[in-house]
Write an enzyme that holds these catalytic residues in place. Structure first.
Site, PDB file in Angstrom:
ATOM      1  N   ASN A 245     -26.719 -23.405  32.088  1.00 15.25           N
ATOM      2  CA  ASN A 245     -25.887 -24.105  33.005  1.00 15.25           C
ATOM      3  C   ASN A 245     -25.511 -23.822  34.590  1.00 15.25           C
ATOM      4  O   ASN A 245     -24.412 -23.243  34.926  1.00 15.25           O
ATOM      5  CB  ASN A 245     -24.643 -24.349  31.869  1.00 15.25           C
ATOM      6  CG  ASN A 245     -23.532 -24.693  32.350  1.00 15.25           C
ATOM      7  OD1 ASN A 245     -23.606 -25.235  33.365  1.00 15.25           O
ATOM      8  ND2 ASN A 245     -22.934 -24.284  31.514  1.00 15.25           N
ATOM      9  N   TRP A 246     -25.577 -24.418  35.366  1.00 16.77           N
ATOM     10  CA  TRP A 246     -25.356 -24.277  36.678  1.00 16.77           C
ATOM     11  C   TRP A 246     -24.063 -24.884  36.798  1.00 16.77           C
ATOM     12  O   TRP A 246     -23.065 -24.024  38.328  1.00 16.77           O
ATOM     13  CB  TRP A 246     -25.826 -24.912  37.782  1.00 16.77           C
ATOM     14  CG  TRP A 246     -27.525 -24.298  37.755  1.00 16.77           C
ATOM     15  CD1 TRP A 246     -27.991 -23.286  37.352  1.00 16.77           C
ATOM     16  CD2 TRP A 246     -28.679 -24.981  38.511  1.00 16.77           C
ATOM     17  NE1 TRP A 246     -29.268 -23.391  37.301  1.00 16.77           N
ATOM     18  CE2 TRP A 246     -29.673 -23.995  38.428  1.00 16.77           C
ATOM     19  CE3 TRP A 246     -28.810 -26.585  39.089  1.00 16.77           C
ATOM     20  CZ2 TRP A 246     -31.082 -24.182  38.586  1.00 16.77           C
ATOM     21  CZ3 TRP A 246     -29.971 -26.393  39.365  1.00 16.77           C
ATOM     22  CH2 TRP A 246     -31.031 -25.646  39.249  1.00 16.77           C
ATOM     23  N   LYS A 247     -22.758 -25.128  36.184  1.00 17.26           N
ATOM     24  CA  LYS A 247     -21.718 -25.004  36.110  1.00 17.26           C
ATOM     25  C   LYS A 247     -21.950 -26.099  38.009  1.00 17.26           C
ATOM     26  O   LYS A 247     -21.878 -26.648  37.757  1.00 17.26           O
ATOM     27  CB  LYS A 247     -20.652 -24.115  35.976  1.00 17.26           C
ATOM     28  CG  LYS A 247     -21.479 -23.492  34.493  1.00 17.26           C
ATOM     29  CD  LYS A 247     -20.427 -22.199  35.061  1.00 17.26           C
ATOM     30  CE  LYS A 247     -20.889 -21.459  33.540  1.00 17.26           C
ATOM     31  NZ  LYS A 247     -20.111 -20.280  33.064  1.00 17.26           N
TER      32      LYS A 247
ATOM     33  N   GLU B 142     -14.898 -24.036  29.479  1.00 17.29           N
ATOM     34  CA  GLU B 142     -14.435 -24.513  30.762  1.00 17.29           C
ATOM     35  C   GLU B 142     -13.751 -26.077  30.506  1.00 17.29           C
ATOM     36  O   GLU B 142     -12.993 -26.484  31.120  1.00 17.29           O
ATOM     37  CB  GLU B 142     -15.489 -24.112  31.202  1.00 17.29           C
ATOM     38  CG  GLU B 142     -15.578 -23.097  31.966  1.00 17.29           C
ATOM     39  CD  GLU B 142     -16.944 -22.783  32.610  1.00 17.29           C
ATOM     40  OE1 GLU B 142     -17.389 -24.053  32.878  1.00 17.29           O
ATOM     41  OE2 GLU B 142     -17.301 -21.371  32.779  1.00 17.29           O
TER      42      GLU B 142
ATOM     43  N   GLU C 203     -20.844 -19.410  22.387  1.00 21.39           N
ATOM     44  CA  GLU C 203     -20.068 -19.210  23.645  1.00 21.39           C
ATOM     45  C   GLU C 203     -18.594 -18.296  23.000  1.00 21.39           C
ATOM     46  O   GLU C 203     -18.003 -19.379  23.619  1.00 21.39           O
ATOM     47  CB  GLU C 203     -19.756 -19.658  24.803  1.00 21.39           C
ATOM     48  CG  GLU C 203     -21.741 -20.148  24.947  1.00 21.39           C
ATOM     49  CD  GLU C 203     -22.441 -21.099  26.331  1.00 21.39           C
ATOM     50  OE1 GLU C 203     -22.673 -20.702  27.282  1.00 21.39           O
ATOM     51  OE2 GLU C 203     -21.423 -21.451  27.135  1.00 21.39           O
TER      52      GLU C 203
ATOM     53  N   HIS D 270     -17.800 -27.821  26.182  1.00 21.94           N
ATOM     54  CA  HIS D 270     -18.227 -25.926  26.738  1.00 21.94           C
ATOM     55  C   HIS D 270     -16.550 -25.501  26.942  1.00 21.94           C
ATOM     56  O   HIS D 270     -16.286 -26.242  27.504  1.00 21.94           O
ATOM     57  CB  HIS D 270     -18.647 -26.337  28.449  1.00 21.94           C
ATOM     58  CG  HIS D 270     -19.145 -24.925  28.564  1.00 21.94           C
ATOM     59  ND1 HIS D 270     -17.893 -24.134  29.384  1.00 21.94           N
ATOM     60  CD2 HIS D 270     -19.758 -23.580  29.135  1.00 21.94           C
ATOM     61  CE1 HIS D 270     -18.401 -22.775  30.166  1.00 21.94           C
ATOM     62  NE2 HIS D 270     -19.780 -23.129  29.489  1.00 21.94           N
TER      63      HIS D 270
ATOM     64  N   SER E  93     -22.555 -14.458  29.854  1.00 22.19           N
ATOM     65  CA  SER E  93     -22.759 -12.893  30.126  1.00 22.19           C
ATOM     66  C   SER E  93     -24.364 -12.275  30.651  1.00 22.19           C
ATOM     67  O   SER E  93     -24.115 -11.350  30.239  1.00 22.19           O
ATOM     68  CB  SER E  93     -22.227 -11.614  30.464  1.00 22.19           C
ATOM     69  OG  SER E  93     -21.033 -12.165  30.951  1.00 22.19           O
TER      70      SER E  93
ATOM     71  N   GLY F 217     -25.084 -18.921  32.720  1.00 21.05           N
ATOM     72  CA  GLY F 217     -25.005 -19.165  33.414  1.00 21.05           C
ATOM     73  C   GLY F 217     -25.035 -18.839  34.719  1.00 21.05           C
ATOM     74  O   GLY F 217     -26.151 -18.605  35.600  1.00 21.05           O
ATOM     75  N   GLY F 218     -24.293 -17.712  35.316  1.00 19.07           N
ATOM     76  CA  GLY F 218     -23.816 -16.839  36.394  1.00 19.07           C
ATOM     77  C   GLY F 218     -25.779 -16.583  37.109  1.00 19.07           C
ATOM     78  O   GLY F 218     -26.921 -16.481  37.872  1.00 19.07           O
TER      79      GLY F 218
ATOM     80  N   GLY G 172     -18.802 -15.314  32.585  1.00 19.37           N
ATOM     81  CA  GLY G 172     -18.711 -15.009  33.620  1.00 19.37           C
ATOM     82  C   GLY G 172     -17.772 -13.777  33.799  1.00 19.37           C
ATOM     83  O   GLY G 172     -17.253 -13.460  34.862  1.00 19.37           O
TER      84      GLY G 172
HETATM   85  P1  13P Z   1     -22.312 -16.862  32.436  1.00 24.49           P
HETATM   86  O1  13P Z   1     -23.095 -16.729  31.873  1.00 24.49           O
HETATM   87  O2  13P Z   1     -22.556 -17.096  33.761  1.00 24.49           O
HETATM   88  O3  13P Z   1     -21.362 -15.688  31.649  1.00 24.49           O
HETATM   89  O4  13P Z   1     -21.947 -18.320  31.659  1.00 24.49           O
HETATM   90  C1  13P Z   1     -22.130 -18.677  30.556  1.00 24.49           C
HETATM   91  C2  13P Z   1     -22.006 -20.392  29.879  1.00 24.49           C
HETATM   92  O5  13P Z   1     -20.923 -20.724  29.723  1.00 24.49           O
HETATM   93  C3  13P Z   1     -23.337 -20.776  30.448  1.00 24.49           C
HETATM   94  O6  13P Z   1     -22.797 -22.413  29.442  1.00 24.49           O
END
Ligand code: 13P
Length: 247
Positions: free
Chosen positions: A9-11, A97, A164, A95, A208, A229-230, A170
């Site tokens: 997930n590249w956001k 966010e 999550e 999600h 993470s 994500g990251g 993050g």
């Molecule tokens: P991180 O891996 O950056 O913590 O993000 C997780 C995430 O929200 C994937 O959808």
């Protein structure tokens, strides 16, 4: 056994050019991997470019959001049909966010899942508790509420669930494998009690995840993959996570 499923997930990251650069270096790194399902969810603007580059591969393409109406005067929104025509097979819905910054409730999430499924998109539904909720021992209560609301009148066909915990997203603070497995086991127990086909559904952990933590997380029986994500934004790091997920 459920096949491991690793999703990126590249956001709100990567231009079209940056996306193409990633895909071109990532593909050779994973070309021989068949034991893991891989999905990439770039921003909307990169979907078509990624679809073209993934055409001859088994890697799946997902969007990070979708609207619950099929068409019409909804400025700025994207419909399931548009995602399908851009090459998506999947969409991430709910999600944290989106819940936090865009006021998405379980009711909205439920409407989005219904429209997405009706149009044939597979859905990755995200759920998870905040730090405050965990500290107050409300994790299961929150998961129960999110599952009840988000999955109202929805069967499990075409569904994946991503657990999550918000405090792990993050922050560099991965849940321990025991914490992840415990939450996943609760989710599967809920699904078994309330729906058909719970044994087949994959539950991903997100928060993470890194190349260093993936193997340990995947060693747990209820962890079927990860939503990353990251650490999914660099080709070598994401490729290591994919490789590390082979059970
Ligand atoms: P991180 O891996 O950056 O913590 O993000 C997780 C995430 O929200 C994937 O959808």
């Amino acid at each position: 056994m459920r096949k491991p499923f690793i999703s990126a997930n590249w956001k709100m990251n990567k231009t079209i050019e940056e996306t193409e650069e990633f895909i071109n270096s990532f593909l050779p790194m994973v070309k021989d991997i068949t034991a893991v399902d891989i999905l990439i969810a770039p921003p909307f603007t990169s979907l078509q470019a990624v679809a073209r580059l993934l055409k001859t591969t088994n890697i799946k393409l997902g969007a990070q959001n979708v609207f619950y109406e099929e068409k019409g005067a909804f400025t700025g929104e994207i419909s399931p049909a548009m995602l399908l025509s851009a090459g998506c097979s999947h969409v991430i819905i709910g999600h944290s966010e989106r819940r936090q910054y865009f006021m998405e409730t379980d009711e909205i999430v439920n409407k989005k899942i219904k429209t997405a499924r009706k149009n044939g998109l597979e859905v990755i539904l995200c759920i998870g508790e905040s730090l405050k909720e965990r500290e107050e021992n409300k994790t299961f209560e929150v998961l129960d509420r999110q599952l009840t609301g988000s999955l109202k009148d929805i069967d499990l066909n075409g569904m994946t669930i991503a657990y999550e915990p918000i405090w792990a997203i993050g922050t560099g603070k991965t849940a321990t494998k025991e914490q992840a497995n415990e939450a996943h086991a609760f989710i599967r127990g809920w699904l078994k009690k309330n729906r058909e086909g719970a044994e087949k559904l994959r539950i991903l952990y997100g928060g993470s995840v890194t190349p260093e933590s993936i193997e340990s997380l995947m060693s747990e029986s209820e962890v079927d993959g990860a939503l990353v994500g990251g650490a999914s934004m660099k080709p070598d790091s994401f490729a290591k996570i994919v490789t590390g997920a082979i059970k």
